[in-house]
Write a protein that holds these residues in place. Structure first.
Motif, PDB file in Angstrom:
ATOM      1  N   VAL A  56     -79.718  -6.986 -90.353  1.00 57.19           N
ATOM      2  CA  VAL A  56     -78.903  -7.441 -89.229  1.00 57.19           C
ATOM      3  C   VAL A  56     -78.113  -6.281 -88.631  1.00 57.19           C
ATOM      4  N   LEU A  57     -78.017  -6.277 -87.305  1.00 55.29           N
ATOM      5  CA  LEU A  57     -77.076  -5.411 -86.599  1.00 55.29           C
ATOM      6  C   LEU A  57     -75.947  -6.301 -86.094  1.00 55.29           C
ATOM      7  N   THR A  58     -74.727  -6.058 -86.581  1.00 56.89           N
ATOM      8  CA  THR A  58     -73.571  -6.859 -86.201  1.00 56.89           C
ATOM      9  C   THR A  58     -72.717  -6.078 -85.211  1.00 56.89           C
ATOM     10  N   ILE A  59     -72.371  -6.733 -84.111  1.00 63.34           N
ATOM     11  CA  ILE A  59     -71.480  -6.143 -83.110  1.00 63.34           C
ATOM     12  C   ILE A  59     -70.120  -6.802 -83.249  1.00 63.34           C
ATOM     13  N   GLN A  60     -69.099  -6.002 -83.511  1.00 65.98           N
ATOM     14  CA  GLN A  60     -67.746  -6.510 -83.685  1.00 65.98           C
ATOM     15  C   GLN A  60     -66.881  -6.141 -82.489  1.00 65.98           C
ATOM     16  N   LYS A  61     -66.016  -7.070 -82.094  1.00 67.50           N
ATOM     17  CA  LYS A  61     -65.079  -6.836 -81.008  1.00 67.50           C
ATOM     18  C   LYS A  61     -63.650  -6.838 -81.555  1.00 67.50           C
ATOM     19  N   LEU A  62     -62.791  -6.042 -80.912  1.00 61.31           N
ATOM     20  CA  LEU A  62     -61.409  -5.936 -81.343  1.00 61.31           C
ATOM     21  C   LEU A  62     -60.625  -7.174 -80.923  1.00 61.31           C
ATOM     22  N   ASP A  63     -59.881  -7.748 -81.867  1.00 60.68           N
ATOM     23  CA  ASP A  63     -59.093  -8.940 -81.575  1.00 60.68           C
ATOM     24  C   ASP A  63     -57.779  -8.864 -82.331  1.00 60.68           C
ATOM     25  N   VAL A  64     -56.806  -9.664 -81.898  1.00 67.08           N
ATOM     26  CA  VAL A  64     -55.492  -9.745 -82.536  1.00 67.08           C
ATOM     27  C   VAL A  64     -55.434 -11.026 -83.353  1.00 67.08           C
ATOM     28  N   VAL A  65     -55.086 -10.899 -84.619  1.00 70.91           N
ATOM     29  CA  VAL A  65     -55.022 -12.062 -85.494  1.00 70.91           C
ATOM     30  C   VAL A  65     -53.643 -12.160 -86.122  1.00 70.91           C
ATOM     31  N   CYS A  66     -53.235 -13.379 -86.407  1.00 71.12           N
ATOM     32  CA  CYS A  66     -51.980 -13.629 -87.096  1.00 71.12           C
ATOM     33  C   CYS A  66     -52.263 -13.640 -88.599  1.00 71.12           C
ATOM     34  N   THR A  67     -51.661 -12.713 -89.313  1.00 70.75           N
ATOM     35  CA  THR A  67     -51.925 -12.590 -90.745  1.00 70.75           C
ATOM     36  C   THR A  67     -50.814 -13.158 -91.609  1.00 70.75           C
ATOM     37  N   ARG A  68     -49.677 -13.523 -90.966  1.00 72.83           N
ATOM     38  CA  ARG A  68     -48.577 -14.065 -91.762  1.00 72.83           C
ATOM     39  C   ARG A  68     -47.630 -14.850 -90.865  1.00 72.83           C
ATOM     40  N   GLY A  69     -47.097 -15.962 -91.379  1.00 76.59           N
ATOM     41  CA  GLY A  69     -46.041 -16.688 -90.692  1.00 76.59           C
ATOM     42  C   GLY A  69     -46.500 -17.547 -89.545  1.00 76.59           C
ATOM     43  N   GLY A  70     -47.783 -17.794 -89.382  1.00 76.71           N
ATOM     44  CA  GLY A  70     -48.286 -18.636 -88.305  1.00 76.71           C
ATOM     45  C   GLY A  70     -49.602 -19.243 -88.706  1.00 76.71           C
ATOM     46  N   ASP A  71     -50.125 -20.102 -87.865  1.00 70.92           N
ATOM     47  CA  ASP A  71     -51.418 -20.722 -88.140  1.00 70.92           C
ATOM     48  C   ASP A  71     -52.518 -19.747 -87.739  1.00 70.92           C
ATOM     49  N   PRO A  72     -53.230 -19.143 -88.684  1.00 70.44           N
ATOM     50  CA  PRO A  72     -54.253 -18.153 -88.349  1.00 70.44           C
ATOM     51  C   PRO A  72     -55.387 -18.721 -87.524  1.00 70.44           C
ATOM     52  N   ARG A  73     -55.490 -20.036 -87.437  1.00 66.75           N
ATOM     53  CA  ARG A  73     -56.571 -20.639 -86.637  1.00 66.75           C
ATOM     54  C   ARG A  73     -56.243 -20.619 -85.157  1.00 66.75           C
ATOM     55  N   LEU A  74     -54.994 -20.350 -84.819  1.00 69.99           N
ATOM     56  CA  LEU A  74     -54.574 -20.392 -83.420  1.00 69.99           C
ATOM     57  C   LEU A  74     -54.002 -19.051 -83.004  1.00 69.99           C
ATOM     58  N   ASN A  75     -54.771 -18.012 -83.113  1.00 71.62           N
ATOM     59  CA  ASN A  75     -54.319 -16.697 -82.700  1.00 71.62           C
ATOM     60  C   ASN A  75     -54.489 -16.553 -81.200  1.00 71.62           C
ATOM     61  N   GLY A  76     -53.442 -16.066 -80.524  1.00 72.37           N
ATOM     62  CA  GLY A  76     -53.530 -15.819 -79.089  1.00 72.37           C
ATOM     63  C   GLY A  76     -52.844 -16.888 -78.288  1.00 72.37           C
ATOM     64  N   GLY A  77     -51.595 -16.691 -77.910  1.00 74.62           N
ATOM     65  CA  GLY A  77     -50.884 -17.671 -77.108  1.00 74.62           C
ATOM     66  C   GLY A  77     -49.396 -17.466 -77.226  1.00 74.62           C
ATOM     67  N   ALA A  78     -48.635 -17.922 -76.203  1.00 76.10           N
ATOM     68  CA  ALA A  78     -47.191 -17.707 -76.185  1.00 76.10           C
ATOM     69  C   ALA A  78     -46.505 -18.426 -77.329  1.00 76.10           C
ATOM     70  N   GLU A  79     -47.057 -19.575 -77.767  1.00 72.95           N
ATOM     71  CA  GLU A  79     -46.414 -20.308 -78.845  1.00 72.95           C
ATOM     72  C   GLU A  79     -46.482 -19.573 -80.165  1.00 72.95           C
ATOM     73  N   HIS A  80     -47.373 -18.557 -80.224  1.00 75.08           N
ATOM     74  CA  HIS A  80     -47.459 -17.744 -81.437  1.00 75.08           C
ATOM     75  C   HIS A  80     -47.018 -16.318 -81.162  1.00 75.08           C
ATOM     76  N   LYS A  81     -46.278 -16.126 -80.045  1.00 72.19           N
ATOM     77  CA  LYS A  81     -45.697 -14.827 -79.701  1.00 72.19           C
ATOM     78  C   LYS A  81     -46.760 -13.763 -79.455  1.00 72.19           C
ATOM     79  N   VAL A  82     -47.933 -14.169 -79.024  1.00 77.44           N
ATOM     80  CA  VAL A  82     -49.007 -13.239 -78.699  1.00 77.44           C
ATOM     81  C   VAL A  82     -49.332 -13.373 -77.215  1.00 77.44           C
ATOM     82  N   PRO A  83     -49.189 -12.336 -76.430  1.00 76.23           N
ATOM     83  CA  PRO A  83     -49.433 -12.444 -74.995  1.00 76.23           C
ATOM     84  C   PRO A  83     -50.913 -12.497 -74.654  1.00 76.23           C
TER      85      PRO A  83
END
Length: 506
Positions: A56-83
């Motif tokens: 397999v050739l895997t292509i990865q894209k850069l993303d911002v994830v919440c690793t502590r203190g929030g719901d990691p399933r909902l990364n990206g949004g003002a309610e999680h302090k991520v613009p």
């Protein structure tokens, strides 16, 4: 008019068979690195990380994830302090923008309905949040401002604070404060089984600059990768191609275990057909070729079951096909000498910038021209074609064609053991017989008639035999195949390579 030719003594034929360099071990590669992924719709590129494994050739894209203190399933949004940041607006194109946005935010937009209202704010500088290095924590929150939103270079905040003064950060953030990191996340996984790579733009023989396309077997997923330097591009192209070749070899071994010795696959893979050389068309198309048993198969897509093998686009008898490399880079190869032996002209040198090409010359003057990506691909096809023809010639032993001479219907037989025999069709009475070594030259009218020049073993005189065939090209190619295979059979290097390659294929 007949074309002139000059015979070559059979004793001068040598066969330094190129399979002596056949690799007998796997060379699969695993590697990772940074590249650019080209977006066909926006015509922009963005950074990606590549991970190459055996399959397999895997292509990865850069993303911002919440690793502590929030719901990691909902990364990206003002309610999680991520613009959610718009990084580019296209001029004079309404509704087109590039969002730095997480996968979860994309899913929210897709499920939001037909109409979505988005409120945007202009930031003079790039937010420092987007400049985070990989695996670094997100920017500290402004505990004194409204909403506790992330801090930006401009001093602006997602909650609407327009102060240009950056508030001071607390000495020690609360234990439950969300922590964010930039990470490479898997975006696309490309199975390499029977996949293809190409440096050339679709339907045109235009070389991409430091880039190539990777396409899955079914063509459903296609990605164009760009690199900073030509050396880096070549390194990745070779690594991916090597793994594809090794996986294809595994597929061949699996199929061959269930096939008879006369139906073995010798080689198969992707090529690009250039119809301009055949019918003047300017559109190139990808084809999948296979050397199996007695035939050369041409497919539009790789065969995955028995039915696919029965529905090939085109099939040709191997011993009636002439393989022609567009550059005679193996000057002492027996197959080139056999062409001279029959009075055929050497191949022309390719022009600068042309892809690595070979042609398949078939009956009635027809041909197919194909290109491959690297010289190693070209070498593999030439070696494999020589081996496949040799195996098939030994299997059939002889081939008889109907012909005519002076109004009589005759049978012309090419036999691997005895050479050439001509007999009457009705009575099977043998009119003449010569060994392969006695053929000193040939000439033909390019249509149906051929003159064969033989040296009489007793009086040493040249004797000419003129015959007429319905498909002269196929007969000449068959003669070529039998002579080359005969010479190869007495070459100890070639005989040894057959033993090695047989083990390699099983």
């Amino acid at each position: 008019m007949f074309s002139s030719s000059h015979g070559v003594a059979s004793q001068s034929l040598t066969y330094p068979y190129s399979l002596r360099h056949l690799k007998c071990c796997s060379s699969q590669q695993t590697k990772s690195g940074i590249a650019l992924l080209y977006n066909k719709e926006t015509r922009n590129t963005y950074d990606v990380r590549l991970k190459l494994t055996k399959e397999v050739l895997t292509i990865q894209k850069l993303d911002v994830v919440c690793t502590r203190g929030g719901d990691p399933r909902l990364n990206g949004g003002a309610e999680h302090k991520v613009p959610v940041v718009i990084s580019k607006i296209f001029k004079d194109q309404v509704g087109k923008a590039v969002l730095n946005i997480s996968h979860s935010a994309v899913n929210l937009l897709r499920s939001a309905g037909d109409e979505v209202t988005i409120t945007v704010r202009y930031f003079r500088e790039v937010p420092s949040f987007l400049k985070l290095p990989l695996d670094s924590p997100g920017p500290p929150s402004d505990q004194s401002s409204r909403g506790s939103s992330p801090q930006f270079d401009s001093g602006l905040h997602l909650n609407g604070n327009s102060s240009n003064t950056a508030p001071s950060s607390p000495s020690s953030p609360p234990a439950n404060e969300p922590k964010y990191e930039k990470r490479w996340l898997d975006a696309v996984s490309l199975p390499l089984v029977m996949a293809r790579v190409s440096r050339y733009k679709a339907e045109r023989d235009v070389l991409r600059s430091n880039s190539f396309e990777v396409c899955t077997m079914d063509g459903a997923s296609s990605n164009i990768l760009q690199f900073c330097t030509a050396a880096e591009c070549t390194d990745w192209l070779q690594a991916i191609s090597t793994n594809i070749s090794d996986l294809t070899l595994d597929q061949m071994k699996m199929i061959n275990r269930n096939c008879s010795p006369g139906d073995q696959i010798v080689h198969m893979g992707w090529v690009c057909e250039n119809p301009q050389a055949t019918n003047g068309s300017s559109l190139s198309t990808f084809k999948f070729l296979a050397l199996r048993g007695p035939s050369l198969y041409i497919f539009r897509s790789p065969p995955v079951n028995a039915t696919d093998w029965e529905n090939a686009e085109t099939m040709y008898n191997l011993y009636e096909v002439l393989f022609k490399v567009h550059k005679p880079w193996m000057a002492e190869d027996c197959w080139i000498q056999a062409r001279l032996y029959l009075g055929l002209q050497p191949d022309e040198e390719p022009r600068d910038g042309e892809p690595f090409c070979f042609s398949i010359l078939v009956g009635h003057g027809q041909s197919h021209t194909f290109s491959v990506e690297m010289t190693s691909d070209l070498a593999a096809w030439e070696k494999s074609f020589q081996r496949a023809v040799f195996v098939e010639v030994q299997r059939v032993g002889s081939k008889t064609y109907l012909c005519s001479s002076q109004g009589k219907v005759l049978c012309f037989t090419i036999d691997f053991g005895s050479g050439f025999t001509c007999s009457e069709s009705s009575s099977q009475n043998i009119l003449w017989r010569y060994k392969f070594s006695q053929l000193k030259g040939s000439s033909d009218d390019g249509k149906t008639r051929v003159k064969l020049l033989f040296k009489n073993a007793e009086n040493r005189q040249i004797e000419m035999k003129e015959l007429e065939f319905a498909n002269l090209t196929a007969v000449l190619h068959c003669i070529h195949s039998f002579i080359a295979a005969k010479v190869a059979s007495v070459d100890p290097v070639f005989v040894n390579s057959q033993s090695i390659s047989g083990k390699y294929m099983s």
